[in-house]
Scaffold this motif. Structure first.
Motif, short mmCIF file in Angstrom:
data_model
loop_
_atom_site.label_atom_id
_atom_site.label_comp_id
_atom_site.label_asym_id
_atom_site.label_seq_id
_atom_site.Cartn_x
_atom_site.Cartn_y
_atom_site.Cartn_z
N THR A 1 46.82 28.53 50.33
CA THR A 1 46.13 28.40 49.04
C THR A 1 46.56 29.51 48.10
OG1 THR A 1 44.21 27.43 50.17
CG2 THR A 1 43.88 28.22 47.93
N LYS A 2 46.64 30.72 48.62
CA LYS A 2 47.07 31.84 47.77
C LYS A 2 48.51 31.63 47.29
CE LYS A 2 47.60 36.82 47.43
NZ LYS A 2 47.52 38.12 48.10
N GLU A 3 49.36 31.18 48.19
CA GLU A 3 50.76 30.97 47.83
C GLU A 3 50.91 29.88 46.78
OE1 GLU A 3 54.96 31.83 48.35
OE2 GLU A 3 53.08 32.90 48.72
N ALA A 4 50.12 28.81 46.89
CA ALA A 4 50.17 27.73 45.90
C ALA A 4 49.78 28.25 44.52
CB ALA A 4 49.25 26.59 46.32
N LEU A 5 48.74 29.07 44.47
CA LEU A 5 48.31 29.63 43.19
C LEU A 5 49.38 30.56 42.63
CD1 LEU A 5 44.54 30.39 43.99
CD2 LEU A 5 45.47 28.46 42.70
N LEU A 6 49.99 31.36 43.48
CA LEU A 6 51.02 32.28 43.01
C LEU A 6 52.24 31.53 42.48
CD1 LEU A 6 52.00 35.20 42.72
CD2 LEU A 6 52.88 35.07 45.06
N LYS A 7 52.68 30.51 43.20
CA LYS A 7 53.86 29.77 42.76
C LYS A 7 53.62 29.01 41.45
CE LYS A 7 56.53 29.25 46.97
NZ LYS A 7 57.25 28.36 47.88
N SER A 8 52.36 28.77 41.13
CA SER A 8 52.02 28.01 39.91
C SER A 8 51.95 28.89 38.67
CB SER A 8 50.67 27.31 40.11
OG SER A 8 50.71 26.42 41.19
N VAL A 9 52.00 30.20 38.84
CA VAL A 9 51.81 31.11 37.70
C VAL A 9 52.75 30.80 36.54
CG1 VAL A 9 52.04 33.50 36.94
CG2 VAL A 9 50.74 32.98 39.00
N PRO A 10 54.09 30.74 36.74
CA PRO A 10 54.96 30.50 35.59
C PRO A 10 54.92 29.06 35.09
CG PRO A 10 56.26 30.58 37.59
CD PRO A 10 54.86 30.94 37.98
N ILE A 11 54.39 28.15 35.89
CA ILE A 11 54.33 26.74 35.49
C ILE A 11 53.04 26.45 34.72
CG2 ILE A 11 54.56 24.35 36.30
CD1 ILE A 11 56.88 26.27 37.11
N GLY A 12 51.93 26.98 35.23
CA GLY A 12 50.62 26.67 34.64
C GLY A 12 50.08 27.69 33.67
N GLY A 13 50.64 28.90 33.67
CA GLY A 13 50.19 29.92 32.73
C GLY A 13 49.55 31.11 33.40
N LEU A 14 50.03 32.30 33.08
CA LEU A 14 49.57 33.53 33.72
C LEU A 14 48.07 33.78 33.58
CD1 LEU A 14 50.28 36.15 35.22
CD2 LEU A 14 50.89 37.16 33.02
N LYS B 1 45.41 31.85 33.18
CA LYS B 1 44.58 30.97 34.00
C LYS B 1 44.71 31.28 35.47
CE LYS B 1 46.12 27.14 32.06
NZ LYS B 1 46.32 25.70 31.75
N PHE B 2 45.91 31.62 35.90
CA PHE B 2 46.10 31.84 37.33
C PHE B 2 45.72 33.25 37.76
CE2 PHE B 2 48.04 27.77 37.00
CZ PHE B 2 47.79 27.21 38.25
N ILE B 3 45.63 34.19 36.84
CA ILE B 3 45.00 35.48 37.16
C ILE B 3 43.54 35.23 37.50
CG2 ILE B 3 44.17 37.66 36.21
CD1 ILE B 3 46.78 37.86 34.65
N ASN B 4 42.86 34.46 36.64
CA ASN B 4 41.45 34.15 36.87
C ASN B 4 41.25 33.38 38.17
OD1 ASN B 4 40.85 35.41 34.46
ND2 ASN B 4 40.84 33.49 33.28
N ALA B 5 42.14 32.42 38.42
CA ALA B 5 42.04 31.61 39.64
C ALA B 5 42.23 32.48 40.87
CB ALA B 5 43.06 30.48 39.61
N MET B 6 43.21 33.39 40.84
CA MET B 6 43.49 34.23 42.01
C MET B 6 42.33 35.18 42.29
SD MET B 6 45.96 34.50 44.26
CE MET B 6 47.61 34.22 43.59
N ILE B 7 41.75 35.74 41.24
CA ILE B 7 40.61 36.64 41.43
C ILE B 7 39.42 35.88 42.00
CG2 ILE B 7 38.88 38.04 40.21
CD1 ILE B 7 41.14 38.88 38.28
N ASP B 8 39.14 34.71 41.44
CA ASP B 8 38.02 33.91 41.92
C ASP B 8 38.23 33.48 43.37
OD1 ASP B 8 36.00 31.54 42.03
OD2 ASP B 8 35.61 32.52 40.13
N PHE B 9 39.48 33.09 43.68
CA PHE B 9 39.78 32.68 45.05
C PHE B 9 39.60 33.86 46.01
CE2 PHE B 9 43.13 32.54 48.37
CZ PHE B 9 42.53 31.58 49.18
N HIS B 10 40.11 35.03 45.64
CA HIS B 10 39.98 36.20 46.50
C HIS B 10 38.52 36.50 46.80
CE1 HIS B 10 41.27 40.03 48.27
NE2 HIS B 10 40.20 40.54 47.71
#
Length: 282
Positions: free
Chosen positions: A112-125, A127-136
């Protein structure tokens, strides 16, 4: 407003052809739709499914939602965990390896963490900072990553590894785009050479081609889930075909597309045109 209800959670977990990938595809779609707070429900349902004799129903989905809320609350407030709480945390078997058929709890966490990380340049930094923090904040203490996860990859590239890494990125690009790989690269380079070099060296080489936690075919499903909410059919078409090239089955691709569209509809996403799909098999 609650988007992922217990009923919807059960439906996501039962999508055909996505038994081992539904959770990180759903997490990617929700993050791209800017709904990071819903990822915890997906993650904890996937953890529940590692238990013996698990049955997907509204009751077990509600248990996943409630446990996720409990973990998030404790992590967010930085409570000192008591021995009693530690015993309340399910103890998952972490001895399995990637090669075994059933994903264990730690592998679910890493994927799950890897999927969110790989999506950063595709989906936007942002949004995925927020997603990674919430997931953590959703991860139970006994499943938090050890230092080995972070230290086994580095974006500070050593000189002797640059050539090998860039070759790996070029190989992935060629695999995804097949016969039209050079044409797509030339089109991008013609518009901006800097853009092409950034895509190749920093997206494909150092990020997408890294396959310790997500294999090439799994990364393809993540990219599909990240592209659909953004209404970018030209890129989506390339990655739908590319997913076949990386080893996904047609059924997996169609199910990932359908599930992502359904999640987008819950989030209120609108598209200018019909979402691209694979061309029918000749």
């Amino acid at each position: 407003m609650t988007l992922v209800t217990a009923e919807r959670l059960v439906k996501l977990s039962q999508y055909k052809h996505l038994q081992n990938s539904w959770y990180y595809i759903a997490a990617t779609a929700l993050a791209t739709c800017n709904q990071p707070e819903e990822i915890s429900k997906i993650y904890h349902m996937a953890l529940q499914m590692t238990k013996k004799d698990f049955i997907a129903n509204v009751d077990t989905a509600n248990e996943a939602i409630e446990f996720g809320m409990k973990v998030r609350e404790i992590n967010a407030r930085n409570y000192v965990r008591t021995r009693k709480y530690q015993l309340d945390v399910p103890i998952f078997d972490l001895s399995n390896t990637i090669s075994k058929p059933n994903f264990n709890a730690k592998l679910i966490t890493l994927k799950t963490k890897e999927a969110l990380l790989k999506s950063v340049p595709i989906g936007g930094l942002p949004k995925f900072i927020n997603a990674m923090i919430d997931f953590h904040n959703s991860v139970p203490e006994n499943l938090l990553y050890d230092k080995g996860y972070e230290s086994c990859r580095s974006f500070i590239i050593k000189a002797d590894s640059i050539k090998k890494e860039r070759e790996k990125g070029q190989d992935l690009w060629n695999l995804v785009y097949g016969k039209i790989a050079q044409k797509v690269a030339s089109n991008i380079s013609y518009s901006s050479k800097d853009l092409w070099e950034f895509i190749l060296y920093h997206v494909y080489s150092s990020l997408l081609s890294y396959d310790k936690y997500l294999a090439k075919n799994e990364t393809s499903l993540v990219l599909i889930a990240c592209l659909i909410p953004q209404d970018v059919n030209p890129q989506l078409k390339g990655h739908l075909r590319g997913a076949l090239n990386t080893g996904c089955t047609r059924e997996q691709i169609e199910s990932a597309r359908d599930m992502t569209i359904e999640i987008c509809q819950w989030c209120g996403v609108k598209w200018k045109d019909e979402v691209a799909n694979l061309k029918p098999k000749l």
